[in-house]
Scaffold this active site. Structure first.
Site, PDB file in Angstrom:
ATOM      1  N   CYS A 108       6.551 -11.733  -5.103  1.00 58.08           N
ATOM      2  CA  CYS A 108       5.346 -12.039  -5.539  1.00 58.08           C
ATOM      3  C   CYS A 108       4.262 -12.005  -4.507  1.00 58.08           C
ATOM      4  CB  CYS A 108       5.334 -13.671  -6.049  1.00 58.08           C
ATOM      5  SG  CYS A 108       6.125 -13.745  -7.594  1.00 58.08           S
ATOM      6  N   GLU A 166       3.262 -19.721 -13.447  1.00 60.38           N
ATOM      7  CA  GLU A 166       4.443 -20.512 -13.035  1.00 60.38           C
ATOM      8  C   GLU A 166       4.299 -20.484 -11.540  1.00 60.38           C
ATOM      9  OE1 GLU A 166       6.468 -21.931 -14.843  1.00 60.38           O
ATOM     10  OE2 GLU A 166       7.061 -22.528 -12.740  1.00 60.38           O
ATOM     11  N   LYS A 206      -3.371 -18.950  -9.154  1.00 60.88           N
ATOM     12  CA  LYS A 206      -1.836 -18.711  -8.748  1.00 60.88           C
ATOM     13  C   LYS A 206      -2.128 -17.797  -7.686  1.00 60.88           C
ATOM     14  CE  LYS A 206       2.353 -17.409  -8.950  1.00 60.88           C
ATOM     15  NZ  LYS A 206       3.285 -18.344  -8.508  1.00 60.88           N
TER      16      LYS A 206
HETATM   17  N1  LIG Z   1       9.833 -14.288  -9.462  1.00 62.75           N
HETATM   18  C1  LIG Z   1       9.257 -15.420  -9.074  1.00 62.75           C
HETATM   19  O1  LIG Z   1       9.609 -16.119  -8.338  1.00 62.75           O
HETATM   20  C2  LIG Z   1       8.155 -15.769  -9.825  1.00 62.75           C
HETATM   21  C3  LIG Z   1       7.311 -16.971  -9.800  1.00 62.75           C
HETATM   22  C4  LIG Z   1       6.107 -17.278 -10.226  1.00 62.75           C
HETATM   23  C5  LIG Z   1       5.366 -16.262 -11.079  1.00 62.75           C
HETATM   24  N2  LIG Z   1       5.947 -14.890 -11.425  1.00 62.75           N
HETATM   25  C6  LIG Z   1       5.489 -13.955 -11.968  1.00 62.75           C
HETATM   26  O2  LIG Z   1       6.125 -13.801 -13.437  1.00 62.75           O
HETATM   27  C7  LIG Z   1       6.340 -12.487 -13.740  1.00 62.75           C
HETATM   28  C8  LIG Z   1       7.543 -12.115 -14.103  1.00 62.75           C
HETATM   29  O3  LIG Z   1       8.304 -11.937 -12.889  1.00 62.75           O
HETATM   30  P1  LIG Z   1       9.907 -12.004 -12.947  1.00 62.75           P
HETATM   31  O4  LIG Z   1      10.389 -12.268 -11.639  1.00 62.75           O
HETATM   32  O5  LIG Z   1      10.438 -12.894 -13.905  1.00 62.75           O
HETATM   33  O6  LIG Z   1      10.098 -10.391 -13.207  1.00 62.75           O
HETATM   34  P2  LIG Z   1      11.275  -9.707 -13.803  1.00 62.75           P
HETATM   35  O7  LIG Z   1      11.085  -8.373 -13.344  1.00 62.75           O
HETATM   36  O8  LIG Z   1      12.683 -10.283 -13.346  1.00 62.75           O
HETATM   37  O9  LIG Z   1      11.341  -9.866 -15.382  1.00 62.75           O
HETATM   38  C9  LIG Z   1      10.614  -9.185 -16.315  1.00 62.75           C
HETATM   39  C10 LIG Z   1      11.038  -8.721 -17.463  1.00 62.75           C
HETATM   40  O10 LIG Z   1      10.310  -8.335 -18.659  1.00 62.75           O
HETATM   41  C11 LIG Z   1      10.868  -7.521 -19.343  1.00 62.75           C
HETATM   42  N3  LIG Z   1       9.804  -6.763 -20.166  1.00 62.75           N
HETATM   43  C12 LIG Z   1       8.727  -5.864 -19.841  1.00 62.75           C
HETATM   44  N4  LIG Z   1       8.063  -5.492 -20.469  1.00 62.75           N
HETATM   45  C13 LIG Z   1       8.581  -5.928 -21.563  1.00 62.75           C
HETATM   46  C14 LIG Z   1       8.200  -5.827 -23.171  1.00 62.75           C
HETATM   47  N5  LIG Z   1       7.029  -4.938 -23.645  1.00 62.75           N
HETATM   48  N6  LIG Z   1       9.026  -6.549 -24.069  1.00 62.75           N
HETATM   49  C15 LIG Z   1      10.109  -7.375 -23.653  1.00 62.75           C
HETATM   50  N7  LIG Z   1      10.386  -7.194 -22.482  1.00 62.75           N
HETATM   51  C16 LIG Z   1       9.561  -6.470 -21.198  1.00 62.75           C
HETATM   52  C17 LIG Z   1      11.846  -6.693 -18.406  1.00 62.75           C
HETATM   53  O11 LIG Z   1      12.471  -5.787 -18.957  1.00 62.75           O
HETATM   54  C18 LIG Z   1      12.072  -7.818 -17.397  1.00 62.75           C
HETATM   55  O12 LIG Z   1      13.558  -8.076 -17.531  1.00 62.75           O
HETATM   56  C19 LIG Z   1       5.390 -11.567 -12.884  1.00 62.75           C
HETATM   57  O13 LIG Z   1       4.004 -11.455 -13.254  1.00 62.75           O
HETATM   58  C20 LIG Z   1       5.607 -12.457 -11.485  1.00 62.75           C
HETATM   59  O14 LIG Z   1       4.657 -12.192 -10.650  1.00 62.75           O
HETATM   60  C21 LIG Z   1       7.451 -14.724 -10.714  1.00 62.75           C
END
Ligand SMILES: NC(=O)c1ccc[n+]([C@@H]2O[C@H](COP(=O)([O-])OP(=O)(O)OC[C@H]3O[C@@H](n4cnc5c(N)ncnc54)[C@H](O)[C@@H]3O)[C@@H](O)[C@H]2O)c1
Length: 461
Positions: free
Chosen positions: A280, A169, A224
């Site tokens: 990130c 993403e 990414k």
């Molecule tokens: N935040 C950003 O701007 C962004 C942009 C691009 C990519 N990413 C990537 O996307 C991924 C997620 O990032 P985010 O910011 O959304 O993280 P986040 O911590 O906000 O959300 C992750 C969620 O996953 C849940 N989770 C973990 N293990 C689980 C399981 N086994 N079953 C159900 N739920 C589970 C957690 O409770 C949490 O709510 C990461 O790898 C990050 O690097 C983030």
């Protein structure tokens, strides 16, 4: 295969907004976002859309249109996986804090756990999409976990089968909704052409075909990490030049404008500031550093490591500047901190420069009055790793209340309201001589100077 049901594991900053836009643009697909965190799911289901757990401009309207129609938030992970044609893994992948690769490699325990859940609960053929940012070749791990389940035939039922895709993403927090609605590109990496076309068919409902890029799995995973490393590198590059501007009498905004006019360089992401933050950039560069080291590319690892080091340096440099300007001591002095989120238009504070800068100031004995329009006090308490102590720091509900009796105002986030502050009024409430430190080049500097304040702005010599 035409997709009718999607499950997304992880209702965070990526899973929530991404799935909301998919549901909005694909009314024929039922989308369920699941998470283990009950409080987070409750907040996604809150009838009051201002209480969604993620603040993003426009997100409330999208959720309002789809929730209950074809967008669902739930903690019931297993049935959502069982019903899904396609499962997105959108769980957190923070930097490991202990063991092999601590401080650099991604901690993949949540990816592994969610892949195991998919292996256990999926039915029939399921396309598994890596949405989390992952080290190169993680798809191998996911595939290994899934194929172990594939061999076990459930009592007489249809055998399970899986295809694994990488679909990182690229949204930026603060502009997630426009980024998702009109992405520069969507990247799909995979080996199974049918699975790739199924996912391309989902995005194709609103993204032009020429913007849907197809690559092999490893290129997709590496793209990414590379995109974030290049973006962060631009921030560290311009911040290094900002320091030189301050020393030489140049103006970093003029330099950025002049170099950005060269279309080989481009004008975006050339804003000097207190350093990059967010969950990130640092994590993904450290991951790249780890991978380079693993493959024996030590020069390459050191090159990318320096991007993170410069970012750390910039944050400490700003804190030191505040101390020096206030006669070398902050003991007992009040500093108004305006903005705590890592950027405007988000409530996310992960790796925000405000954490390190505030911690440095607290160590120097400062008392902080912190105002941020969207970050809640309990989050700041967690980030500063100290409970609320009005003698050390506290949150206030307006910039006006932050500045009462303050020796300095420190602007750390570029919230648009900080462009319109009434400096004459603020100056009248501060203790003099008083300072404003503008780390975002957002305030009306001439008005602040005219009000009798000393002004320091990043990158202005
Ligand atoms: N935040 C950003 O701007 C962004 C942009 C691009 C990519 N990413 C990537 O996307 C991924 C997620 O990032 P985010 O910011 O959304 O993280 P986040 O911590 O906000 O959300 C992750 C969620 O996953 C849940 N989770 C973990 N293990 C689980 C399981 N086994 N079953 C159900 N739920 C589970 C957690 O409770 C949490 O709510 C990461 O790898 C990050 O690097 C983030």
């Amino acid at each position: 295969m035409s997709i009718r049901t999607i499950c997304c594991i992880g209702a965070g900053y990526v899973g929530g907004p991404t799935m909301a836009v998919i549901a909005d643009r694909c009314p024929g697909i039922q989308v369920t976002v699941v998470d283990l965190n009950q409080a987070r799911i409750d907040a996604w289901n809150d009838p009051d859309l201002s209480k969604l757990p993620v603040y993003e401009p426009g997100l409330d309207a999208v959720v309002g249109r789809c929730r209950g129609r074809n967008l669902h938030f739930s903690t019931a992970v297993e049935p959502a996986i069982a019903a899904a044609d396609m499962v997105f893994l959108s769980v957190n992948t923070p930097t490991k804090t202990k063991g092999v690769g601590a401080g650099q490699a991604s901690d993949l325990r949540w990816i592994e756990a969610s892949a195991r859940q998919v292996a256990a609960c999926a039915q029939g053929h399921t396309i598994v999409v890596e949405k989390s940012t992952l080290p190169v070749r993680t798809a191998e791990t996911v595939k290994a976990i899934l194929s172990a389940a594939q061999d076990v035939l459930p009592g007489g039922g249809e055998p399970k089968s899986f295809a694994v895709l990488s679909n990182p993403e690229f949204l930026a927090e603060g502009t997630a909704i426009p980024d998702l609605e009109s992405p520069d590109r969507v990247l799909i990496g995979g080996e199974d052409p049918q699975a790739i076309e199924s996912l391309a068919g989902v995005y194709g409902q609103w993204v032009p075909q020429e913007r849907i890029l197809r690559t092999n799995l490893w290129s997709s995973e590496l793209s990414k990490l590379t995109a974030n490393a290049f973006l962060a590198q631009r921030i560290s590059s311009i911040n290094s030049i900002a320091a030189l501007c301050e020393a030489t009498g140049a103006d970093v905004q003029e330099v950025a404008h002049a170099i950005g006019a060269d279309n080989r360089i481009g004008s975006k992401f050339l804003k000097a500031g207190p350093g990059f933050g967010g969950s990130c950039f640092q994590k993904d560069i450290l991951n790249l550093v780890y991978l380079c080291g693993y493959y024996g590319l030590h020069k390459v690892a050191a090159y990318w490591q320096s991007v993170v080091e410069l970012n750390d340096w910039q944050q400490h440099r700003i804190a030191r500047l505040v101390v020096q300007s206030l006669f070398g001591t902050l003991t007992g002095k009040r500093i108004a901190v305006l903005g705590f989120a890592f950027k405007a238009d988000t409530n996310d504070t992960r790796e925000t420069p405000a954490i390190r800068i505030c911690q440095d100031l607290l160590e120097e004995g400062a008392r902080l009055a912190i105002y941020d329009p969207k970050v809640v006090e309990s989050q700041i308490a967690k980030d500063l790793s100290c409970s609320t102590d009005p003698d050390l720091w506290h949150c206030v509900p307006s910039p006006d209340q932050a500045v009462v009796g303050a020796d300095a105002v420190l602007v750390l986030t570029e919230w648009s309201i900080f462009a319109d502050l009434d400096w004459a009024h603020i100056a009248s409430r501060m203790r003099h001589p008083a300072w404003v430190f503008d780390t975002r080049l957002i305030i009306n500097q001439s008005a602040a100077r005219a009000a009798g304040l000393n002004v320091w702005s990043v990158g202005i010599g």
